[in-house]
Design an enzyme around this catalytic site. Sequence first.
Site, PDB file in Angstrom:
ATOM      1  N   ASP A   1      49.090  37.863  40.041  1.00 31.73           N
ATOM      2  CA  ASP A   1      50.191  37.314  40.833  1.00 31.73           C
ATOM      3  C   ASP A   1      51.455  37.289  39.973  1.00 31.73           C
ATOM      4  OD1 ASP A   1      50.282  35.285  43.565  1.00 31.73           O
ATOM      5  OD2 ASP A   1      51.969  35.192  42.148  1.00 31.73           O
ATOM      6  N   ILE A   2      52.574  37.604  40.592  1.00 33.99           N
ATOM      7  CA  ILE A   2      53.850  37.674  39.877  1.00 33.99           C
ATOM      8  C   ILE A   2      54.359  36.276  39.504  1.00 33.99           C
ATOM      9  CG2 ILE A   2      55.469  37.561  41.827  1.00 33.99           C
ATOM     10  CD1 ILE A   2      56.815  40.075  40.662  1.00 33.99           C
TER      11      ILE A   2
ATOM     12  N   ASN B   1      45.642  31.845  52.280  1.00 31.79           N
ATOM     13  CA  ASN B   1      46.632  31.137  53.095  1.00 31.79           C
ATOM     14  C   ASN B   1      46.833  31.916  54.386  1.00 31.79           C
ATOM     15  OD1 ASN B   1      47.155  29.073  51.188  1.00 31.79           O
ATOM     16  ND2 ASN B   1      48.476  30.460  50.034  1.00 31.79           N
TER      17      ASN B   1
ATOM     18  N   GLY C   1      51.378  28.120  54.196  1.00 32.34           N
ATOM     19  CA  GLY C   1      52.337  28.720  53.277  1.00 32.34           C
ATOM     20  C   GLY C   1      52.191  30.218  53.125  1.00 32.34           C
TER      21      GLY C   1
ATOM     22  N   HIS D   1      45.297  38.430  51.703  1.00 30.50           N
ATOM     23  CA  HIS D   1      45.107  38.398  50.245  1.00 30.50           C
ATOM     24  C   HIS D   1      44.372  37.134  49.865  1.00 30.50           C
ATOM     25  CE1 HIS D   1      49.049  36.692  51.280  1.00 30.50           C
ATOM     26  NE2 HIS D   1      48.897  35.851  50.263  1.00 30.50           N
TER      27      HIS D   1
ATOM     28  N   HIS E   1      43.636  34.550  46.833  1.00 27.49           N
ATOM     29  CA  HIS E   1      44.107  34.115  45.504  1.00 27.49           C
ATOM     30  C   HIS E   1      42.869  33.727  44.695  1.00 27.49           C
ATOM     31  CE1 HIS E   1      48.453  33.259  46.664  1.00 27.49           C
ATOM     32  NE2 HIS E   1      47.881  33.274  47.862  1.00 27.49           N
TER      33      HIS E   1
END
Length: 114
Positions: A30-31, A87, A93, A100, A102
């Site tokens: 993740d960025i 999410n 959010g 995706h 997380h």
Amino acid sequence: MSKTVFQKIADGELPARIVYQDELVVAFHDINPQAPVHVLIVPRKPIRNLASVTPEDAPILGHLMVKAAEVAQQLGLGATGWRMVFNSGPDAGEAVPHLHGHILGGRHLGWPPG
Ligand code: AMP
């Protein structure tokens, strides 16, 4: 429909720190990490979110979960534990409309989530 940022990463059109990829899924850091380990795993198929899946997506989702566990193990989370979060929709959010998961770990994760 225009490609999402994750579709572009999966297609090699945007750079990402990829940790795993195969014909069905891509996993990358993740960025904006929320934990010492924060990796996203996405299907190559552009499914919007978990609320949009159909029964025909079951093999992809099963594969995604198996590979998520392998990635977590590979990143050293096997002993300490980790969490997977999807999410789905505004209250959760969801910011990128491409399914995706997380993968979060490397610190104690509070419960309930915020
Ligand atoms: P969500 O709120 O569940 O939709 O999560 C979207 C996630 O994508 C956030 O954690 C962002 O930091 C992450 N993100 C957005 N753009 C990128 C990118 N180009 N590379 C890696 N992660 C990204």
